[in-house]
Design a protein around this motif. Structure first.
Motif, mmCIF file in Angstrom:
data_model
loop_
_atom_site.group_PDB
_atom_site.id
_atom_site.type_symbol
_atom_site.label_atom_id
_atom_site.label_comp_id
_atom_site.label_asym_id
_atom_site.label_seq_id
_atom_site.Cartn_x
_atom_site.Cartn_y
_atom_site.Cartn_z
ATOM 1 N N ASP A 1 -4.185 -51.651 -2.912
ATOM 2 C CA ASP A 1 -4.057 -53.879 -2.541
ATOM 3 C C ASP A 1 -2.133 -53.680 -2.154
ATOM 4 O O ASP A 1 -1.733 -55.377 -2.199
ATOM 5 C CB ASP A 1 -4.205 -54.605 -3.218
ATOM 6 N N LYS B 1 -2.219 -55.530 8.747
ATOM 7 C CA LYS B 1 -2.056 -55.032 9.384
ATOM 8 C C LYS B 1 -0.285 -54.479 8.644
ATOM 9 O O LYS B 1 1.186 -55.385 8.721
ATOM 10 C CB LYS B 1 -1.925 -54.423 10.953
ATOM 11 N N PRO B 2 0.395 -53.248 8.342
ATOM 12 C CA PRO B 2 1.623 -53.115 7.759
ATOM 13 C C PRO B 2 2.465 -53.486 9.249
ATOM 14 O O PRO B 2 3.687 -54.064 8.316
ATOM 15 C CB PRO B 2 1.277 -51.716 7.110
ATOM 16 N N PHE C 1 -3.674 -45.972 -2.064
ATOM 17 C CA PHE C 1 -3.975 -46.920 -1.086
ATOM 18 C C PHE C 1 -5.570 -48.023 -1.665
ATOM 19 O O PHE C 1 -5.925 -47.458 -2.820
ATOM 20 C CB PHE C 1 -4.623 -46.788 -0.080
ATOM 21 N N HIS D 1 -7.888 -52.894 -0.064
ATOM 22 C CA HIS D 1 -7.104 -53.565 1.360
ATOM 23 C C HIS D 1 -6.473 -53.106 2.253
ATOM 24 O O HIS D 1 -6.042 -53.312 3.677
ATOM 25 C CB HIS D 1 -6.403 -54.681 0.884
ATOM 26 N N GLU D 2 -6.403 -51.911 2.025
ATOM 27 C CA GLU D 2 -5.748 -50.959 3.168
ATOM 28 C C GLU D 2 -6.898 -50.044 4.248
ATOM 29 O O GLU D 2 -6.465 -50.447 5.619
ATOM 30 C CB GLU D 2 -5.157 -50.031 2.511
ATOM 31 N N ASN D 3 -7.527 -50.216 3.767
ATOM 32 C CA ASN D 3 -8.944 -50.247 4.185
ATOM 33 C C ASN D 3 -9.722 -51.172 5.077
ATOM 34 O O ASN D 3 -10.073 -51.347 6.714
ATOM 35 C CB ASN D 3 -10.703 -49.420 3.616
ATOM 36 N N HIS E 1 -8.035 -53.089 6.578
ATOM 37 C CA HIS E 1 -6.727 -54.038 7.787
ATOM 38 C C HIS E 1 -6.279 -51.967 8.604
ATOM 39 O O HIS E 1 -4.812 -51.954 7.958
ATOM 40 C CB HIS E 1 -5.945 -54.207 6.989
ATOM 41 N N LEU F 1 -6.866 -47.796 8.034
ATOM 42 C CA LEU F 1 -6.209 -47.350 6.893
ATOM 43 C C LEU F 1 -4.626 -46.158 7.178
ATOM 44 O O LEU F 1 -3.586 -45.971 7.085
ATOM 45 C CB LEU F 1 -7.387 -45.971 6.324
ATOM 46 N N TRP G 1 -2.008 -47.908 7.653
ATOM 47 C CA TRP G 1 -1.112 -47.626 6.940
ATOM 48 C C TRP G 1 -0.434 -46.506 6.061
ATOM 49 O O TRP G 1 0.713 -46.281 5.911
ATOM 50 C CB TRP G 1 -2.090 -47.997 5.525
ATOM 51 N N GLN G 2 -1.084 -45.458 6.725
ATOM 52 C CA GLN G 2 -0.759 -43.831 6.400
ATOM 53 C C GLN G 2 0.799 -42.948 7.207
ATOM 54 O O GLN G 2 1.281 -43.102 6.517
ATOM 55 C CB GLN G 2 -1.789 -43.017 6.273
ATOM 56 N N SER H 1 -8.070 -43.789 -1.384
ATOM 57 C CA SER H 1 -8.733 -45.150 -1.504
ATOM 58 C C SER H 1 -10.309 -44.781 -0.067
ATOM 59 O O SER H 1 -10.320 -44.177 0.984
ATOM 60 C CB SER H 1 -7.718 -45.619 -0.638
#
Length: 374
Positions: A194, A199-200, A223, A226-228, A230, A232, A235-236, A265
């Motif tokens: 998290d 989104k990053p 992860f 919350h990364e999922n 928005h 994943l 984020w990757q 995640s």
């Protein structure tokens, strides 16, 4: 799962807020305004994040104002539930005891008591939000192992988790967290999920201080949910572009005989094939698992010496700890042990943007030191 309860929860909140407003010793307009503020504050807590982030589209002062309103509405709702429960108990007793009937009726609709509760919740909201937005203190934890390799005596791990960066926790806060960690000079730094609240690419400026983290044995991330929420893959890609090391069902061998494993995640109840994930551990290897969810500790315990997790926020407020424990395998915060394996659940370095308040559950930067049990 929570979506099926939203309609009955909404009606319960509205009914409670109507009663709360009706008890106020003020004019009708004031009661309506108070009712609307309470409903707005509680509606702001509804988990819209996976679909829409209101805080992303508002000026920061407004985000802070809504944080205060939501904190007040949350505390006020629960104190009024307690007030109503006590009043009903008195009314039931008054059926057989007429001497306390007037006391029970006055307690139920007391305007003065309502005002006192409003003042108390206002103070609690201001204190909880301000303390939550401050850079957390270092929480020092010592863990003792009979099988600790001699070279790991005094080994230190800095753990941060649930930073939820970007919407309410911004660049200056993230810089403060990073500086506190670096001042401790830990051997290893980990983040257990998290990381951000949207989104990053939208919050790259606020995430940038994480790239300053450095430790002799490295800096590793996993992860969280919350990364999922928005996307994943975004984020990757951000971690790949930023040169930050994330572990997704991967293992690395660190100096000093440590095997570090990061869980991918995925939904917290989803099964992980731990034998396949861990494989045969090297002789005299000390195994650490990073998993956002503490729930899986009992399955992982036969394969690990230490699991580091977050996700629970320590329950957020003290009276919710039993509920949070029920949904997380009995784990809320602190150290747990099973057959020699240990789990440390951090109360979180930050907290979700739409519940940015804590009560008697402080945020933390965990500094874990390993020791040989004598």
């Amino acid at each position: 799962m929570i979506s099926q309860f939203l309609v009955p929860i909404f009606f319960a909140v509205c009914l409670m807020s109507l009663w709360n407003a009706a008890c106020l010793p003020c004019r009708k307009g004031g009661k309506i305004l108070f009712f609307l503020l309470c409903v707005l504050g509680l509606a702001y807590i509804i988990p819209l994040g996976p679909y829409f982030d209101p805080a992303l589209h508002m000026p920061y002062p407004l985000v802070l104002l809504l944080a205060l309103i939501s904190a007040f509405a949350f505390f006020y709702f629960w104190i009024r539930v307690m007030h109503l429960s006590i009043s009903i108990i008195f009314l039931i007793i008054s059926i057989s005891n007429k001497n306390i009937r007037n006391t029970a009726k006055n307690l139920l609709r007391s305007g003065k008591l309502n005002l006192a509760e409003i003042l108390l919740c206002t103070a609690a909201a201001a204190l909880s939000v301000s303390s939550t937005l401050a850079v957390p203190e270092i929480n020092r934890i010592s863990l003792y192992y009979k099988n600790l390799p001699p070279q790991l005596e005094g080994y230190t791990i800095a753990q941060i988790t649930d930073t939820h960066t970007g919407l309410i926790f911004r660049k200056n806060w993230q810089e403060g967290v990073v500086q506190k960690i670096l001042a401790e000079q830990p051997d290893l730094i980990v983040h257990t999920g998290d990381i951000g609240d949207t989104k990053p690419q939208d919050i790259a400026e606020h995430l940038a201080p994480l790239q300053k983290l450095t430790a002799p044995d490295g800096v590793y991330f996993v992860f969280g949910n919350h990364e999922n929420y928005h996307v994943l893959s975004r984020w990757q890609q951000y971690f790949k572009d930023s040169g930050l090391q994330v572990l997704e069902n991967q293992r690395v061998r660190l100096p000093g005989g440590i095997t570090l494993i990061g869980a991918k995640s995925q939904p917290r109840y989803q099964h992980i094939d731990f034998p396949a994930l861990f494989g045969p551990a090297p002789n005299k290897s000390f195994t650490i698992l990073l998993d956002h969810y503490p729930l899986r500790f009992r399955s992982a315990a036969p394969f690990v010496d230490l699991q580091l997790s977050g996700h629970t926020h320590g329950g957020t407020v003290f009276f919710l700890a039993p509920i949070v424990a029920k949904f997380n395998g009995g784990f809320v915060s602190g150290v747990y042990e099973q057959n020699g394996a240990k789990l440390y659940v951090s109360s979180g370095t930050g907290i979700w943007t739409y519940t940015p308040f804590r009560l008697l559950v402080p945020s933390e930067i965990a500094l874990i030191t390993l020791h040989k049990k004598q």
